[in-house]
Design an enzyme around this catalytic site. Sequence first.
Site, short mmCIF file in Angstrom:
data_model
loop_
_atom_site.label_atom_id
_atom_site.label_comp_id
_atom_site.label_asym_id
_atom_site.label_seq_id
_atom_site.Cartn_x
_atom_site.Cartn_y
_atom_site.Cartn_z
N GLY A 285 41.26 30.51 37.20
CA GLY A 285 41.74 31.70 36.48
C GLY A 285 43.12 32.10 36.99
CG HIS A 286 43.64 33.66 40.93
ND1 HIS A 286 42.40 33.45 41.47
CD2 HIS A 286 43.84 35.00 40.95
CE1 HIS A 286 41.88 34.61 41.84
NE2 HIS A 286 42.73 35.57 41.53
CB SER B 163 34.95 36.34 39.49
OG SER B 163 34.89 37.17 40.62
#
Length: 281
Positions: free
Chosen positions: A36-37, A188
């Site tokens: 995600g990052h 996450s």
Amino acid sequence: MRIARAIRLLDRALAPARRAGRRVVFVPTMGALHEGHASLIRLARRRAGARGVVVVSVFVNAPQFNQRSDFTKYPRTLAADSVLCRRAGADLLFAPSATDMYPPSHSTWVSEEALSLPLCGARRPGHFRGVCTVVLKLFNLVRPTEAIFGLKDFQQAALLQRMTRDLNVPVRIVCAPVVREADGLAMSSRNRRLTPRGRRLAALLNGALAFARWRFLRGERRPSRLLADARRLLRVPGLRVEYLDLVRSSTLRPSPRATRGDTLALAAWVEGVRLIDNLRL
Ligand code: PAF
């Protein structure tokens, strides 16, 4: 890619880009980076172009944690983070120390007083004050032209947009879509604390939100019905819903009648891990 572990090193690394008036695109994180990052950093790279600079910060910000144990348990993986940053196209990794960010007599805080009140704000007192304070400090240190935030934390993204507008911070906020695992679970850093069983339970969160959206697309407009349908799917042992709401995306107030553009927002606990997710109607 360079790594700056102190404010003076950050300034030294950014001086040539600042002198040349180049674009500085910033991705603030707390580390324990995942795909995600990486997608946020790749977006930053595209927006910065070949001449611009992409800065990623890694700082585990104690004031935004409600429990000390959550803060101490937060994974610190700077070596792996720097590999991910380099591969995704970052130019500079800024990883300041706690005393650089919060000198001993630090006593100034930034509070947003509307969007930070409902949803996560109501359950995590002081959390968004910690977020706003550290993000404004990071903006002052990095002085980016743009900053990228993921929409998994959609309340955070909304109130940081509000904060920059209200305080005339000259940074453009860019929001990037939620990145999901193949089964729909929002990516996450906390997911890695789940056992395989917990991981399967966690995947129900997105399933429940997607079901409520499907009911909306089929014509249901009563928030109570949409939320009850989603809640039914989440009534399983080992999963505890903290909140599930349908809100207007601009005010975060409860939606009286479901409308396209509203947001379904959810926080739930699985195996002692707090997970959040959201879906726009
Ligand atoms: O979203 C996060 O990782 C954090 O809340 C942020 C924006 C880096 C502030 O510590």
